[in-house]
Design an enzyme around this catalytic site. Structure first.
Site, PDB file in Angstrom:
ATOM      1  N   HIS A  98      14.967   5.374   0.580  1.00  0.00           N
ATOM      2  CA  HIS A  98      14.771   3.982   0.984  1.00  0.00           C
ATOM      3  C   HIS A  98      13.916   3.997   2.241  1.00  0.00           C
ATOM      4  CE1 HIS A  98      16.615  -0.043   2.538  1.00  0.00           C
ATOM      5  NE2 HIS A  98      15.367  -0.172   2.116  1.00  0.00           N
ATOM      6  N   ASP A  99      12.783   3.319   2.219  1.00  0.00           N
ATOM      7  CA  ASP A  99      11.832   3.412   3.325  1.00  0.00           C
ATOM      8  C   ASP A  99      12.426   3.019   4.672  1.00  0.00           C
ATOM      9  OD1 ASP A  99      11.930   0.679   2.716  1.00  0.00           O
ATOM     10  OD2 ASP A  99       9.819   0.537   2.149  1.00  0.00           O
ATOM     11  N   GLY A 105       4.502  -0.566  11.058  1.00  0.00           N
ATOM     12  CA  GLY A 105       3.195  -1.192  11.214  1.00  0.00           C
ATOM     13  C   GLY A 105       3.212  -2.442  12.070  1.00  0.00           C
ATOM     14  N   SER A 147       0.831  -1.200   0.000  1.00  0.00           N
ATOM     15  CA  SER A 147       0.000   0.000   0.000  1.00  0.00           C
ATOM     16  C   SER A 147       0.864   1.247   0.000  1.00  0.00           C
ATOM     17  CB  SER A 147      -0.940   0.025   1.219  1.00  0.00           C
ATOM     18  OG  SER A 147      -0.190   0.165   2.415  1.00  0.00           O
ATOM     19  N   ARG A 198       0.620   5.659   1.014  1.00  0.00           N
ATOM     20  CA  ARG A 198      -0.152   6.627   1.780  1.00  0.00           C
ATOM     21  C   ARG A 198       0.451   8.016   1.641  1.00  0.00           C
ATOM     22  NH1 ARG A 198       2.850   3.292   3.938  1.00  0.00           N
ATOM     23  NH2 ARG A 198       1.218   1.747   4.042  1.00  0.00           N
ATOM     24  N   ALA A 206      13.431  -0.695  -1.540  1.00  0.00           N
ATOM     25  CA  ALA A 206      14.750  -0.534  -2.161  1.00  0.00           C
ATOM     26  C   ALA A 206      14.938  -1.443  -3.372  1.00  0.00           C
ATOM     27  CB  ALA A 206      15.841  -0.826  -1.130  1.00  0.00           C
TER      28      ALA A 206
END
Length: 481
Positions: free
Chosen positions: A252-253, A419, A29, A31, A95
């Site tokens: 990169h998250d 999360g 997902s 957001r 990534a």
């Protein structure tokens, strides 16, 4: 407090908040989250959410980048509809995945996803040019057969005309930035995951690139988080209804998530928990030793040339896949409750085994692993979930031991962000197996880290240390023992 502007309303001065927009796109997902600073706290508002999933295209697992970009624009348009115009925006994603552009800036081939099977045997071919040990010594990056280096080598071998035509390589968030601004810019933290950046120079390793026969000109200059990419193109402004600056967060998250770990204490281990679990510590120098190589740790680039010394663990992907296979009949809380019912089930899996990367059926993959390793095969959903939950928690605990072994240091606590920090049972099991207190939150760590970089650029905080203190003050951090 920090404000963008003041307006006069009915003879009174009214403060207008400075908004920043984080667009955080994960494997399942995406957001749009607006953030601002108010009374010493970071305030978040999710304004848009959309689905992301792999698609099959020409017998490859791919990302639908055209649809994702449209969703980026839709969410930005929503900001305008709400009257909350951001000063700046930043995009982060997973990534290793990228696109190649030709001389006309058209994408060559598909945006193939890292879970595609095309690179399964590629590492051994790469090692004929440069050994695995030497590659680690130069880059410090954990070997995963989907790293960009192996994807590029596969393209060069199977579709060489793509490499011949390529003029630019852009990681996925960099490509979206280009579509927004017409500016091509490579970002440091994401580039390190390619396994092509030298851990000492923090730039592309031209020797490796040359040894593998890659075109050196496709690799652009590397820029750090906080760098301005540009402003929105005119046609983008017309669609979304405003202009703003596009800023490089840590694209990169995981790099963004680690920024939001709410502590400056060097006595903590972090766990960024989502589709992947990334567990490690923050260091000022990379560890490219043979011992680190054998333990399969990675030295990914972080904010301001910090290193995220961590291990990639398959994470909640296994649970997410099971949930999907059950047609989402059960919530994540339901699956957690199933795990509790069979808490004494003895079998465990190696969550990082390649059989769990992209199986056609995750439940059967778990059963087959147990059967192959001579363990009791789980039959019920409760036994399946118990096997997965305990295996994940033990994997975390084992990683803690390895970190302490290699650093010769004992860490006092674990901070879980993302999360996955909402899974109370997994938090309890992690505390139990690691024998360390576990602190959790913030949940939206990646988006917060993205926002922090934009706020730091605008001098909302004096530096990262203050920013992390504000995060700790802004969000709750439940404790598990």
């Amino acid at each position: 407090m920090f404000y963008d502007s003041f307006v006069i309303s009915e003879g009174k001065v009214v403060v207008v908040n400075t908004y920043y927009l984080a667009i955080d796109i994960g494997a399942s997902s995406g957001r749009h989250i607006l953030g601002h600073v108010e009374e010493g706290k970071i305030i978040l508002q999710e304004v848009y959410r959309f689905e992301n999933k792999l698609i099959s295209k020409e017998q490859q697992l791919c990302w639908d980048i055209d649809r994702l970009f449209q969703e980026i624009l839709n969410g930005m348009k929503r900001c305008n509809e709400l009257g909350m115009i951001p000063l700046s925006m930043g995009i982060d994603t997973w990534a290793v995945d990228f696109v190649l552009l030709d001389q006309n800036d058209q994408v060559l081939g598909n945006a193939v996803a890292y879970r595609d099977k095309r690179t399964q045997k590629t590492p051994q071919e790469v090692y004929q040019h440069i050994s695995a040990e030497k590659l680690y010594e130069r880059t410090g990056i954990q070997m995963q057969n989907f790293n960009s280096i192996y994807q590029l080598y596969t393209i060069q071998k199977t579709t060489p005309y793509y490499m011949e035509q390529a003029k630019t390589m852009l990681m996925i968030p960099e490509y979206f930035n280009f579509l927004l601004t017409d500016v091509k810019m490579n970002e440091y933290t994401n580039a390190t995951t390619t396994q092509l950046v030298n851990a000492k120079t923090n730039t592309w390793d031209r020797n490796i690139i040359q040894q593998l026969g890659f075109k050196k000109e496709i690799f652009g200059e590397l820029f750090l988080p906080k760098t301005k990419v540009g402003n929105l193109k005119k046609e983008i402004q017309e669609f979304v209804g405003f202009d703003c600056q596009v800023i490089l967060p840590a694209t990169h998250d995981t790099a963004s998530a680690v920024l939001a770990v709410p502590t400056n204490d060097e006595d903590s281990i972090y766990l960024s928990s989502g589709t992947w679990s990334l567990m490690g510590i923050e260091r000022k120098e990379a560890d490219c030793s043979i011992k680190s190589y054998k333990l399969n740790f990675t030295n990914e680039g972080g904010y301001d040339y910090r290193y995220r010394y961590l291990k990639n663990i398959m994470g909640l992907w296994i649970i997410q896949s099971i949930k999907k296979e059950l047609n989402n009949e059960y919530s994540f809380q339901d699956l957690s409750n199933f795990a509790k019912k069979s808490k004494d089930f003895p079998s465990q899996i190696n969550v990082n085994d390649q059989s769990f990367l992209a199986p056609e059926n995750m439940v059967e993959a778990v059963r087959m692993f147990c059967e192959k390793t001579g363990q009791q095969v789980p039959q019920t959903l409760s036994e399946i979930m118990a096997c997965v939950y305990h295996s994940l928690a033990k994997s975390y605990a084992n990683t803690v031991k390895e970190i302490e072994e290699i650093t010769q240091k004992t860490y006092s606590r674990i901070h879980i962000v993302g999360g996955g920090s909402q899974d109370e049972y997994l938090n309890h099991l992690t505390a139990k197996y690691s024998n360390k207190p576990v602190y959790t939150g913030p949940i939206e760590a990646t988006a917060i880290g993205n926002l922090m970089v934009q706020m730091l650029r605008n001098k909302e905080f004096s530096g990262l240390e203050e920013a992390r203190k504000v995060v700790a003050h802004s969000f709750s951090n439940p404790k598990y023992e």
